[in-house]
Write an enzyme that holds these catalytic residues in place. Structure first.
Site, PDB file in Angstrom:
ATOM      1  CB  CYS A  79      36.506  46.589  47.075  1.00 21.87           C
ATOM      2  SG  CYS A  79      35.354  45.670  46.016  1.00 21.87           S
ATOM      3  CB  ILE A  80      35.323  41.376  49.504  1.00 20.13           C
ATOM      4  CG1 ILE A  80      35.729  39.911  49.663  1.00 20.13           C
ATOM      5  CG2 ILE A  80      33.935  41.481  48.882  1.00 20.13           C
ATOM      6  CD1 ILE A  80      34.918  39.167  50.701  1.00 20.13           C
TER       7      ILE A  80
END
Lengths: 130, 115
Positions: A79-80
């Site tokens: 997840c960025i």
């Protein structure tokens, strides 16, 4: 049947990444196409830190996951937002934040939660390891 | 389309788990995926009114609750047995379930994620 793995447990404070690794090895061994992708969220994104150096007499979890990606072509998403806040940064994010270094390990990629939603809708089951 | 339940069980101030669980709920809703929330354990603290955390203590997640309806997240469940909710000023947008309803809640969804 295809699965997505959602891993949320820290590689240091839990056995989530270890257990998921055992699961994915068993699944791919028996059904080579059974895993569509692995999404790391919360502290699990620390798995993608290329600068972490575990002691030589302990498992190198990052490397173990990289081998899974390499051998089985399973995408490993971090997840960025969760990754960037924890210092796991790829080249483009590094430029965006005007940093001189990037820390994302090879075979991992930064993606938004929309990618997880897409995985949810295109696989039969999603299994969380926390 | 899968119906998702996000189960928050962690303190909103001891880790990022609650915030990141809520973030996932908001993204699911943004992608028009049906999503409900349920709260138990230390996560119930998020419901307490008049919270004013400092930056060191963490984000005020209580403020997010009022905005959930704009994402069409309208089902937020707690278990009735948590009597302190009735005894303290808390956010009123939750549905209280009795023990049996709470237990069957989790089997009503295609996927449940815990934070």
């Amino acid at each position: 049947m295809q699965y997505t793995l959602l891993i949320t447990g820290s590689p240091y404070q839990s056995k989530a990444c270890h257990t998921a690794l055992r699961f994915i090895r068993a699944a791919l061994n028996k059904y080579p196409d059974s895993i569509k992708g692995v999404f790391f969220y919360e502290d699990a994104v620390l798995i993608g830190n290329q600068t972490a150096q575990p002691p030589r007499d302990e498992i190198n979890l990052t490397k173990a996951w990289q081998e899974i990606a390499e051998q089985h072509k399973v995408p490993l998403y971090l997840c960025i937002a969760a990754a960037v806040r924890r210092g796991i940064i790829n080249e483009s994010e590094s430029r965006r934040y005007e940093l001189e270094q990037h820390t994302l390990a090879e075979h991992f990629q930064l993606e938004g939660l929309g990618t997880l939603v897409d995985l949810m809708n295109t696989t039969n089951k999603i299994i969380q390891f926390r | 389309m899968k119906h998702t339940l996000i189960h928050l069980n962690s303190s909103p101030y001891s880790s990022l788990a609650c915030k990141e669980g809520l973030d996932l709920a908001l993204v699911l809703a943004t992608f028009e995926q049906p999503v409900d929330l349920c709260l138990s354990g230390a996560a119930l603290a998020i419901l307490t009114d008049n919270q004013d955390p400092t930056a060191e203590q963490g984000k005020n997640l209580h403020k997010l609750l009022a905005g959930l309806e704009f994402y069409d997240i309208e089902n937020i469940y707690v278990e009735k047995a948590n009597t302190w909710i009735e005894d303290n000023p808390t956010w009123q947008g939750v549905h209280s379930l009795d023990g049996a309803e709470w237990q069957t809640l989790f089997s009503q969804y295609q996927q449940v994620f815990r934070f």
